[in-house]
Design a protein around this motif. Structure first.
Motif, PDB file in Angstrom:
ATOM      1  N   ARG A 136       0.843  -1.190   0.000  1.00 22.58           N
ATOM      2  CA  ARG A 136       0.000   0.000   0.000  1.00 22.58           C
ATOM      3  C   ARG A 136       0.877   1.238   0.000  1.00 22.58           C
ATOM      4  O   ARG A 136       2.041   1.170   0.406  1.00 22.58           O
ATOM      5  N   THR A 137       0.314   2.375  -0.396  1.00 22.81           N
ATOM      6  CA  THR A 137       1.075   3.626  -0.510  1.00 22.81           C
ATOM      7  C   THR A 137       0.566   4.662   0.480  1.00 22.81           C
ATOM      8  O   THR A 137      -0.642   4.784   0.683  1.00 22.81           O
ATOM      9  N   PHE A 138       1.502   5.403   1.076  1.00 24.14           N
ATOM     10  CA  PHE A 138       1.177   6.545   1.933  1.00 24.14           C
ATOM     11  C   PHE A 138       1.766   7.803   1.293  1.00 24.14           C
ATOM     12  O   PHE A 138       2.915   7.792   0.844  1.00 24.14           O
ATOM     13  N   SER A 157       3.884 -11.017  -9.871  1.00 22.60           N
ATOM     14  CA  SER A 157       3.540 -10.136 -10.990  1.00 22.60           C
ATOM     15  C   SER A 157       2.445  -9.131 -10.620  1.00 22.60           C
ATOM     16  O   SER A 157       2.472  -7.982 -11.053  1.00 22.60           O
ATOM     17  N   GLU A 158       1.507  -9.545  -9.786  1.00 20.76           N
ATOM     18  CA  GLU A 158       0.415  -8.622  -9.439  1.00 20.76           C
ATOM     19  C   GLU A 158       0.942  -7.427  -8.633  1.00 20.76           C
ATOM     20  O   GLU A 158       0.621  -6.274  -8.923  1.00 20.76           O
ATOM     21  N   GLN A 159       1.792  -7.715  -7.631  1.00 27.06           N
ATOM     22  CA  GLN A 159       2.336  -6.623  -6.819  1.00 27.06           C
ATOM     23  C   GLN A 159       3.287  -5.756  -7.640  1.00 27.06           C
ATOM     24  O   GLN A 159       3.309  -4.528  -7.493  1.00 27.06           O
ATOM     25  N   LEU A 160       4.078  -6.392  -8.514  1.00 31.93           N
ATOM     26  CA  LEU A 160       4.994  -5.614  -9.363  1.00 31.93           C
ATOM     27  C   LEU A 160       4.198  -4.663 -10.268  1.00 31.93           C
ATOM     28  O   LEU A 160       4.584  -3.498 -10.441  1.00 31.93           O
ATOM     29  N   GLY A 161       3.093  -5.168 -10.814  1.00 31.32           N
ATOM     30  CA  GLY A 161       2.247  -4.312 -11.646  1.00 31.32           C
ATOM     31  C   GLY A 161       1.656  -3.156 -10.848  1.00 31.32           C
ATOM     32  O   GLY A 161       1.633  -2.008 -11.304  1.00 31.32           O
ATOM     33  N   GLY A 173       4.377  -0.558 -10.213  1.00 33.22           N
ATOM     34  CA  GLY A 173       4.611   0.274 -11.399  1.00 33.22           C
ATOM     35  C   GLY A 173       3.599   1.408 -11.480  1.00 33.22           C
ATOM     36  O   GLY A 173       3.955   2.573 -11.718  1.00 33.22           O
ATOM     37  N   GLY A 174       2.342   1.077 -11.233  1.00 35.04           N
ATOM     38  CA  GLY A 174       1.302   2.104 -11.253  1.00 35.04           C
ATOM     39  C   GLY A 174       1.479   3.119 -10.138  1.00 35.04           C
ATOM     40  O   GLY A 174       1.299   4.320 -10.338  1.00 35.04           O
ATOM     41  N   ALA A 175       1.857   2.619  -8.958  1.00 36.02           N
ATOM     42  CA  ALA A 175       2.017   3.521  -7.806  1.00 36.02           C
ATOM     43  C   ALA A 175       3.196   4.471  -8.011  1.00 36.02           C
ATOM     44  O   ALA A 175       3.120   5.657  -7.685  1.00 36.02           O
ATOM     45  N   LEU A 176       4.311   3.945  -8.552  1.00 32.24           N
ATOM     46  CA  LEU A 176       5.467   4.807  -8.819  1.00 32.24           C
ATOM     47  C   LEU A 176       5.127   5.832  -9.892  1.00 32.24           C
ATOM     48  O   LEU A 176       5.525   7.001  -9.809  1.00 32.24           O
ATOM     49  N   ASN A 177       4.402   5.385 -10.887  1.00 25.61           N
ATOM     50  CA  ASN A 177       4.027   6.279 -11.983  1.00 25.61           C
ATOM     51  C   ASN A 177       3.104   7.385 -11.491  1.00 25.61           C
ATOM     52  O   ASN A 177       3.223   8.543 -11.890  1.00 25.61           O
ATOM     53  N   GLU A 179      15.997  -5.468 -11.368  1.00 22.45           N
ATOM     54  CA  GLU A 179      16.144  -4.615 -12.560  1.00 22.45           C
ATOM     55  C   GLU A 179      14.794  -4.075 -13.013  1.00 22.45           C
ATOM     56  O   GLU A 179      14.671  -2.921 -13.441  1.00 22.45           O
ATOM     57  N   ALA A 180      13.763  -4.925 -12.908  1.00 21.57           N
ATOM     58  CA  ALA A 180      12.417  -4.501 -13.325  1.00 21.57           C
ATOM     59  C   ALA A 180      11.916  -3.350 -12.455  1.00 21.57           C
ATOM     60  O   ALA A 180      11.306  -2.397 -12.952  1.00 21.57           O
ATOM     61  N   VAL A 181      12.188  -3.423 -11.148  1.00 19.52           N
ATOM     62  CA  VAL A 181      11.768  -2.336 -10.242  1.00 19.52           C
ATOM     63  C   VAL A 181      12.510  -1.050 -10.600  1.00 19.52           C
ATOM     64  O   VAL A 181      11.913   0.033 -10.675  1.00 19.52           O
ATOM     65  N   TYR A 182      13.823  -1.165 -10.851  1.00 24.58           N
ATOM     66  CA  TYR A 182      14.598   0.034 -11.205  1.00 24.58           C
ATOM     67  C   TYR A 182      14.067   0.651 -12.503  1.00 24.58           C
ATOM     68  O   TYR A 182      14.018   1.872 -12.648  1.00 24.58           O
ATOM     69  N   ALA A 183      13.666  -0.202 -13.431  1.00 23.03           N
ATOM     70  CA  ALA A 183      13.130   0.315 -14.699  1.00 23.03           C
ATOM     71  C   ALA A 183      11.811   1.052 -14.461  1.00 23.03           C
ATOM     72  O   ALA A 183      11.559   2.114 -15.048  1.00 23.03           O
TER      73      ALA A 183
END
Ligand SMILES: [Fe+2]
Length: 582
Positions: free
Chosen positions: A299-301, A354-358, A361-365, A462-466
């Motif tokens: 989750r994000t704060f 894959s679900e959490q990684l996806g 990606g959305g949360a960082l974006n 690497e995927a997280v860094y990308a």
């Protein structure tokens, strides 16, 4: 169960809308549950005490979860409590109050998620047993800032609090600190039995022997263990004074857990999924987490325009089983580097799933704040050490684990090796033309130190860094029991961010293997910082926390250490500071 599930089931027995200065501060509460029983007046079963303090969790700019546990006095299955939330410690201005049932279903814990609050505001709260007016201590908490409301945010970051190992002085220090929020990165409890990990010469003398006196497996075991930890006055004070944001690591279930197993779980202990469900039910009873599904705690704060804090589960939701070097040794006793490399670099290996990684990606974006911060368990930086050194460390760890101490001969060979490797590395950094191919190979033949950390899952790292490319990425990490600061770099050496890794509250660090000789520890710390390219700082022996002060222009991080965990103190010294410029 997750807080929201609890909240759906809780009994909304009283609605309140208290007006101050003509302003309605509390909107009408809407409960979906059907259990609306209140206490019968003078019901003798409605008696108990608050023995575990109060706590608050998961603050946002308008929400906070309040927690307590009531100890029933006489076998009651349900006790009705009333909470009050106010903007002053004297409760002159109560902004929310309602009744809520504590029941045996949740081990008499309650978590209340309150919304409609004012951002960047300090609140005070307490619970009372409705019929008897017996009251809890008063808790303090604070909502997060919105927009530009605050110029800085201070997080106290901690992990790895092993009750039998020593006193929770670090919790006391954080309670007394200037932190806005305490971020706990996991290993809030440990699952072991007496005599196992955590037991040391001080355990009995300090009255901190494991409860229950066995490895925890079933729901009652996990609940008893949480109650033991939460009986600690310094942990109670930390919860009473500061809101916590938590994620679990492995020991909330069992050592080196992954999505469908753990190193410290064997078939004789029953089905792993049953044990995990028991562990997570007790976790959600004692730790407030605002998640829609019990098993998904990522989750994000958002702390105004300063930072987005993305809390991750690198442990239970998606992690593939860890690799082990032991399975890649050939008959000649040598590491089959080709086979190991193929497994290690497999792009399908996952830590997040894959679900959490996806989701990440959305949360960082979507993250609009200056800093994109990962609050997560295991070291993210590349800890690639010379292969010979890894072998030597492994031998010491194995000998200490088996015999309790390392032999003088093995330790002497380790120290000789450390000196030799650091000398070669220093000559290499000075471009010494006399270095031989063989010498260079000794420092360039490197292997990841810890396959349970991100180092064991390099493709997903690497995927997280990308996904974070173009953002100011900072990782907050726990798990190791030691303090670290590292650059985060991609496989081709491109800078991706920084990592601030916190020492433990009590669990032992490298000193458990290297001893407490300061010269030896210092030599080890500087040797690793020299040999590991991305590592800038290591403390190998002290307990503490990290106070990380964020503003839009910079981060200032202090590694704060307590002098002892065998006598009570809340004093700390700053062992190291780092400033990161935005
Ligand atoms: Fe730990």
């Amino acid at each position: 169960m997750a807080t929201e599930n609890k909240i759906k089931r809780r009994a909304f027995l009283e609605k309140s809308a208290l007006g101050v200065g003509g302003l309605i501060l509390s909107t009408v509460l809407v409960g979906s549950c059907t259990d609306h029983r209140g206490p019968e007046p003078n019901d003798p079963n409605q008696q108990g005490s608050f023995d575990y303090g109060v706590a608050s969790f998961d603050p946002t700019d308008n929400q906070i979860i309040l927690w307590t546990r009531v100890t029933p006095a006489n076998g009651a299955s349900r006790i009705t409590l009333t909470y009050q939330l106010a903007t002053d410690a004297a409760f002159g201005t109560v902004v929310k109050t309602e009744m809520i049932d504590a029941s045996a279903d949740d081990d008499f814990t309650v978590s209340v998620d309150i919304s409609g609050l004012t951002s960047n505001t300090r609140y005070y709260y307490k619970f009372t047993i409705t019929n008897t007016a017996v009251a809890s201590v008063t808790g303090e908490t604070k909502t997060l800032p919105r927009g530009e409301e605050s110029g800085e945010v201070k997080l106290a970051v901690c992990s790895c609090s092993n009750y039998p190992y020593g006193l929770f002085n670090v919790y006391g220090a954080m309670a007394n600190s200037e932190a806005d929020v305490i971020v706990h990165l996991g290993d809030y409890i440990y699952e072991y039995a007496p005599g196992q990990y955590g037991t040391n010469p001080s355990t009995a003398a300090l009255g901190r022997a494991h409860q229950p006196a066995k490895e925890i497996i079933d729901l009652a075991d996990y609940r008893t263990r949480y109650k033991q930890y939460r009986s600690d006055p310094q942990l109670q004070l930390a919860h009473q004074k500061k809101p916590f944001i938590c994620v679990w690591d492995d020991h909330e279930v069992a050592n080196d857990a992954y999505k469908d197993g753990a190193q410290n779980h064997n078939p004789g202990e029953g089905d792993f999924s049953t044990r995990k469900a028991n562990a997570l039910k007790a976790y959600h009873e004692y730790i407030g987490i605002r998640t829609p599904v019990d098993t998904k705690i990522y989750r994000t704060f958002t702390f105004g325009s300063i930072l987005n804090l993305h809390m991750l589960d690198t442990r239970l939701i998606g992690r593939d089983k860890q690799l082990a070097y032991g399975t890649y040794f050939n008959n000649a006793g040598q590491l089959d580097t080709a086979a190991f490399g193929q497994a290690w670099l497999d792009p399908k290996r996952t830590l997040l799933g894959s679900e959490q990684l996806g989701w990440l990606g959305g949360a960082l974006n979507a993250g609009q704040a200056t800093w994109q911060v990962l609050g997560q368990q295991v070291l993210m930086g590349k800890m690639y050490v010379p292969a010979e050194l890894l072998v030597s460390i492994s031998q010491i760890v194995a000998q200490v684990d088996a015999q309790g101490s390392v032999s003088p001969a093995l330790f002497a060979s380790f120290q000789t090796l450390l000196v030799a490797l650091t000398q070669i590395k220093a000559r290499s950094l000075a471009n010494d033309p006399t270095l031989t191919v063989g010498e260079l190979a000794r420092i360039r033949t490197v292997l990841p130190y810890n396959l349970d950390a991100w180092d064991g899952y390099p493709a997903e790292r690497e995927a997280v860094y990308a996904l974070a490319k173009g953002k100011r990425l900072v990782a907050l990490s726990g798990d190791t029991h030691n303090g670290w600061f590292s650059d985060l770099t991609t496989s081709d050496g491109t800078r991706a961010g920084e990592e601030i890794a916190t020492p433990s509250v009590t669990s032992p660090g490298f000193e458990a293997y290297l001893g407490l000789n300061q010269a030896t520890l210092s030599a080890f710390e500087s040797a690793l910082a020299l040999l590991i390219d991305d590592l800038k700082y290591l403390d190998a022996s002290r307990r503490g926390y990290t106070l990380v002060n964020f503003s839009t222009g910079r981060i200032q991080s202090e590694w704060r250490y307590v002098p002892t965990i065998t006598t009570p103190t809340v004093s700390t010294t700053v062992g190291h500071t780092e400033t990161i410029i935005a």
